[in-house]
Design an enzyme around this catalytic site. Sequence first.
Site, short mmCIF file in Angstrom:
data_model
loop_
_atom_site.label_atom_id
_atom_site.label_comp_id
_atom_site.label_asym_id
_atom_site.label_seq_id
_atom_site.Cartn_x
_atom_site.Cartn_y
_atom_site.Cartn_z
N THR A 8 73.49 26.65 53.00
CA THR A 8 74.16 27.83 53.55
C THR A 8 75.40 27.37 54.27
O THR A 8 75.67 26.18 54.37
CB THR A 8 73.24 28.58 54.52
N CYS A 168 82.11 26.18 47.68
CA CYS A 168 80.75 25.62 47.74
C CYS A 168 79.77 26.44 46.90
O CYS A 168 79.62 27.64 47.14
CB CYS A 168 80.29 25.56 49.20
N THR A 171 77.02 28.46 48.82
CA THR A 171 77.48 29.48 49.75
C THR A 171 77.97 30.67 48.94
O THR A 171 78.75 30.49 48.01
CB THR A 171 78.63 28.93 50.62
#
Length: 180
Positions: A8, A168, A171
């Site tokens: 995350t 990412c 994410t």
Amino acid sequence: MDNSLHATTIYAVRHNGEAAMAGDGQVTLGQQVIMKQTARKVRRLYEGKVLAGFAGSVADAFTLFEKFETKLQQFSGNLERAAVELAQEWRGDKQLRQLEAMLIVMNKDAILIVSGTGEVIAPDDDLIAIGSGGNYALSAGRALKRHAAQLSASEMAYESLKVAADICVFTNDNIIVETL
């Protein structure tokens, strides 16, 4: 196959009298499967006066949220004292040491990272990020703070996480922003 739930990005900033924390909604199983896209990893604690966000194992983070909120109650909302006490307990307890998560906690006056190795770290520049996309969000946040100071803290938090989500794979852009 790695069956742990993780990955995350959490970002927090204090800017122009506002404090904001943002987190994405993705929960990843191992390295290959997105299990959930709408997880809420940023929470209000202590009568809404404290924000806390986690990166790492979801179950471990909930345990830490509960322990941190207990410390906040015990120390009448003193963020620094509660964070230090949590870090000491986390590091000193054999069972807690196994927890795989990091926390960012903040109020209007301070931002802190709390880790299981006993660290409680306050950033020098009133912004910090953790998690798989943390470095991307941190870089974007620093650029925004330097070159787009007219933005609010909540706008900076959102845009920084948006940049991390664009880079990412762990994410996503289901971004929750909480402000104080």
